[in-house]
Write a protein that holds these residues in place. Structure first.
Motif, short mmCIF file in Angstrom:
data_model
loop_
_atom_site.label_atom_id
_atom_site.label_comp_id
_atom_site.label_asym_id
_atom_site.label_seq_id
_atom_site.Cartn_x
_atom_site.Cartn_y
_atom_site.Cartn_z
N HIS A 18 -2.88 -38.06 4.92
CA HIS A 18 -3.78 -39.08 4.38
C HIS A 18 -4.29 -38.60 3.03
CE1 HIS A 18 -6.98 -36.34 5.60
NE2 HIS A 18 -6.36 -36.25 6.77
N ALA A 19 -5.11 -39.39 2.39
CA ALA A 19 -5.61 -39.08 1.06
C ALA A 19 -6.48 -37.81 1.07
CB ALA A 19 -6.43 -40.25 0.54
N ASP A 20 -6.48 -37.12 -0.06
CA ASP A 20 -7.40 -35.99 -0.23
C ASP A 20 -8.83 -36.48 -0.10
OD1 ASP A 20 -5.24 -34.37 -0.81
OD2 ASP A 20 -5.55 -34.45 -2.98
N ARG A 21 -9.70 -35.61 0.37
CA ARG A 21 -11.12 -35.95 0.46
C ARG A 21 -11.81 -35.32 -0.75
NH1 ARG A 21 -15.35 -33.94 4.63
NH2 ARG A 21 -17.12 -35.14 3.93
N MET A 22 -12.43 -36.17 -1.57
CA MET A 22 -13.07 -35.72 -2.80
C MET A 22 -14.57 -36.02 -2.75
SD MET A 22 -10.34 -34.84 -4.67
CE MET A 22 -10.82 -34.82 -6.38
N GLU A 23 -15.35 -35.30 -3.57
CA GLU A 23 -16.75 -35.66 -3.76
C GLU A 23 -16.79 -37.08 -4.32
OE1 GLU A 23 -19.04 -31.64 -5.14
OE2 GLU A 23 -17.95 -32.73 -6.67
N ASN A 24 -17.94 -37.73 -4.22
CA ASN A 24 -18.02 -39.06 -4.81
C ASN A 24 -18.33 -38.95 -6.31
OD1 ASN A 24 -20.84 -38.76 -5.09
ND2 ASN A 24 -21.23 -39.74 -3.14
N PHE A 25 -18.23 -40.06 -7.00
CA PHE A 25 -18.41 -40.08 -8.45
C PHE A 25 -19.82 -39.67 -8.85
CE2 PHE A 25 -19.05 -42.42 -12.50
CZ PHE A 25 -18.09 -41.77 -13.26
N PRO A 52 -4.24 -40.51 -12.10
CA PRO A 52 -3.70 -39.99 -10.84
C PRO A 52 -3.65 -38.48 -10.91
CG PRO A 52 -1.90 -40.64 -12.25
CD PRO A 52 -3.19 -40.97 -12.99
N ASN A 53 -3.67 -37.84 -9.78
CA ASN A 53 -3.34 -36.42 -9.69
C ASN A 53 -4.19 -35.53 -10.60
OD1 ASN A 53 -1.24 -37.37 -8.06
ND2 ASN A 53 0.11 -37.56 -9.81
N ILE A 54 -5.51 -35.52 -10.42
CA ILE A 54 -6.34 -34.69 -11.30
C ILE A 54 -6.63 -33.30 -10.73
CG2 ILE A 54 -7.45 -36.65 -12.43
CD1 ILE A 54 -9.94 -36.08 -10.71
N THR A 55 -6.14 -32.99 -9.54
CA THR A 55 -6.40 -31.67 -8.98
C THR A 55 -5.45 -30.65 -9.62
OG1 THR A 55 -4.97 -32.17 -7.10
CG2 THR A 55 -7.33 -32.52 -6.80
N VAL A 76 0.05 -47.13 -0.82
CA VAL A 76 -1.25 -46.69 -1.33
C VAL A 76 -1.04 -45.54 -2.31
CG1 VAL A 76 -3.48 -45.72 -0.71
CG2 VAL A 76 -2.38 -47.36 0.82
N ASN A 77 -1.49 -45.72 -3.53
CA ASN A 77 -1.44 -44.67 -4.53
C ASN A 77 -2.86 -44.17 -4.78
OD1 ASN A 77 1.36 -44.77 -5.09
ND2 ASN A 77 1.01 -46.66 -6.18
N GLU A 78 -3.01 -42.87 -4.97
CA GLU A 78 -4.33 -42.28 -5.20
C GLU A 78 -4.61 -42.16 -6.69
OE1 GLU A 78 -5.15 -38.74 -2.92
OE2 GLU A 78 -3.47 -39.24 -1.63
N TRP A 79 -5.74 -42.71 -7.11
CA TRP A 79 -6.22 -42.58 -8.47
C TRP A 79 -7.63 -42.05 -8.40
CZ3 TRP A 79 -3.56 -44.04 -13.02
CH2 TRP A 79 -2.28 -44.54 -12.79
N TYR A 80 -8.03 -41.25 -9.39
CA TYR A 80 -9.33 -40.60 -9.37
C TYR A 80 -10.07 -40.92 -10.65
CZ TYR A 80 -6.85 -37.98 -5.81
OH TYR A 80 -6.11 -37.64 -4.72
N GLN A 81 -11.38 -41.10 -10.53
CA GLN A 81 -12.18 -41.34 -11.72
C GLN A 81 -13.02 -40.12 -12.04
OE1 GLN A 81 -14.85 -44.65 -11.52
NE2 GLN A 81 -15.70 -44.06 -9.57
N PHE A 82 -13.23 -39.90 -13.33
CA PHE A 82 -14.09 -38.82 -13.78
C PHE A 82 -14.85 -39.28 -15.01
CE2 PHE A 82 -10.05 -38.07 -15.91
CZ PHE A 82 -10.42 -37.71 -17.21
N LEU A 83 -15.85 -38.52 -15.39
CA LEU A 83 -16.70 -38.86 -16.52
C LEU A 83 -16.35 -37.95 -17.69
CD1 LEU A 83 -19.18 -40.52 -17.49
CD2 LEU A 83 -20.59 -38.61 -16.71
N ARG A 84 -16.13 -38.54 -18.86
CA ARG A 84 -15.87 -37.77 -20.08
C ARG A 84 -17.03 -38.01 -21.04
NH1 ARG A 84 -10.03 -37.71 -22.30
NH2 ARG A 84 -10.02 -35.99 -20.82
N VAL A 85 -17.61 -36.90 -21.51
CA VAL A 85 -18.72 -36.95 -22.46
C VAL A 85 -18.19 -36.49 -23.82
CG1 VAL A 85 -21.00 -36.02 -23.05
CG2 VAL A 85 -20.40 -36.42 -20.65
N TRP A 86 -18.27 -37.36 -24.81
CA TRP A 86 -17.91 -37.02 -26.20
C TRP A 86 -19.18 -36.62 -26.93
CZ3 TRP A 86 -13.00 -36.64 -27.89
CH2 TRP A 86 -12.00 -37.26 -27.13
#
Length: 89
Positions: A18-25, A52-55, A76-86
């Motif tokens: 199953h999908a990886d278990r990640m912290e929430n956003f 996708p695939n940020i680990t 089902v494809n896994e996509w991950y969101q993250f925050l980028r600060v410029w």
């Protein structure tokens, strides 16, 4: 000079069937807030990025210049969101 800092949810548990278990956003946003305050950063822009695939075992992480997806055994494809600060350095 402009720079960026990424804040991605951390992997909690690697998924096998199953999908990886990640912290929430929210965890990534909290980490960004702490870093901004601790380093007296004045952000120029904040972005929510989805990849996708940020680990690290599956890519170079959030700064990977190549984005690739694979055909999975399921639809089902896994996509991950993250925050980028410029910010300016």
């Amino acid at each position: 000079m402009i720079k960026y800092q990424d804040f991605a949810p951390h992997l909690i548990k690697r998924g096998m069937l199953h999908a990886d278990r990640m912290e929430n956003f929210d965890a990534a946003v909290e980490a960004a807030n702490q870093w901004i305050a601790a380093n007296d950063i004045e952000p120029m822009n904040l972005e929510t990025v989805v990849l996708p695939n940020i680990t690290p075992d599956r890519s170079e992480g959030t700064n990977d210049g190549r984005v690739e997806t694979e055909e999975a055994m399921t639809s089902v494809n896994e996509w991950y969101q993250f925050l980028r600060v410029w910010y300016r350095a």
